[in-house]
Design a protein around this motif. Structure first.
Motif: not given
Length: 197
Positions: A20-45
């Motif tokens: 995104g313009t101000t923030s970014a996020a990364v996710s993966v599908w685990d077969g049942a739902e979308l999982v937002l991957i946390p960064g080092p501090a635990g924040d998903p963005t």
């Protein structure tokens, strides 16, 4: 192979990345739902910024210091323009700055999943033209990511929400930091059809 990577078989691993313009996020599908991957501090963005610390090291994802020449932010607006960005005493193309951000998101995903990842689906503003889309693909290439597909932001949001239990028509709005996009989708068991963006 970690316990977490066993839950995400490598043949299914395609990252979903919203740069995104101000923030970014990364996710993966685990077969049942979308999982937002946390960064080092635990924040998903992560802030979509590139800066350097007092020691002169490149730092990705720090809150932007708008008064500092040492921080680049809002770079997504410059994709496809060919306008250079001055950072650390040299000129960079916007796609190169975006590549730094994508490299960090890829690194976070691989650390979380415990396996290397090479493929990604990236979101893009609905109004982005071919130069912006090409520059985003080039940025991903610099980050050693194979772009499986570019999805318009509101279409990606509809897909993340998942199909409805019975046929419905939805208006999806994506009010981002740099764009405001909308899509009309028909959603039902097992299907999501984009009627317009």
């Amino acid at each position: 192979m970690t316990e977490r990577s066993a839950a995400f078989p490598s043949f299914h691993l395609v990252l979903g990345i919203d740069l995104g313009t101000t923030s970014a996020a990364v996710s993966v599908w685990d077969g049942a739902e979308l999982v937002l991957i946390p960064g080092p501090a635990g924040d998903p963005t992560m802030p979509s910024t590139l800066g350097q610390n007092e020691a002169g090291q490149v730092v990705v994802g720090l809150p932007p210091d708008r008064d500092s020449a040492r921080t680049v932010h809002g770079i997504k607006r410059e994709l496809g323009t060919g306008e250079p960005v001055r950072f650390r005493g040299r000129n960079y193309q916007p796609r190169e700055i975006c590549a730094f951000l994508l490299i960090e998101l890829k690194r976070q995903a691989e650390a979380y999943l415990g396996v290397p990842v090479h493929d990604a689906v990236l979101t893009v503003p609905t109004a982005a033209g071919e130069p912006q889309r090409r520059a985003l693909r080039e940025a991903a290439g610099l980050a050693q990511l194979n772009v499986r597909r570019l999805l318009d932001d509101p279409v990606a949001a509809a897909m993340a929400f998942g199909p409805a239990d019975r046929e419905r028509i939805y208006a999806i709005y994506d009010l981002g930091g740099g764009t405001f996009d909308a899509a009309i989708v028909r959603s039902g068991p097992g299907t999501i059809e984009v009627l317009g963006t």
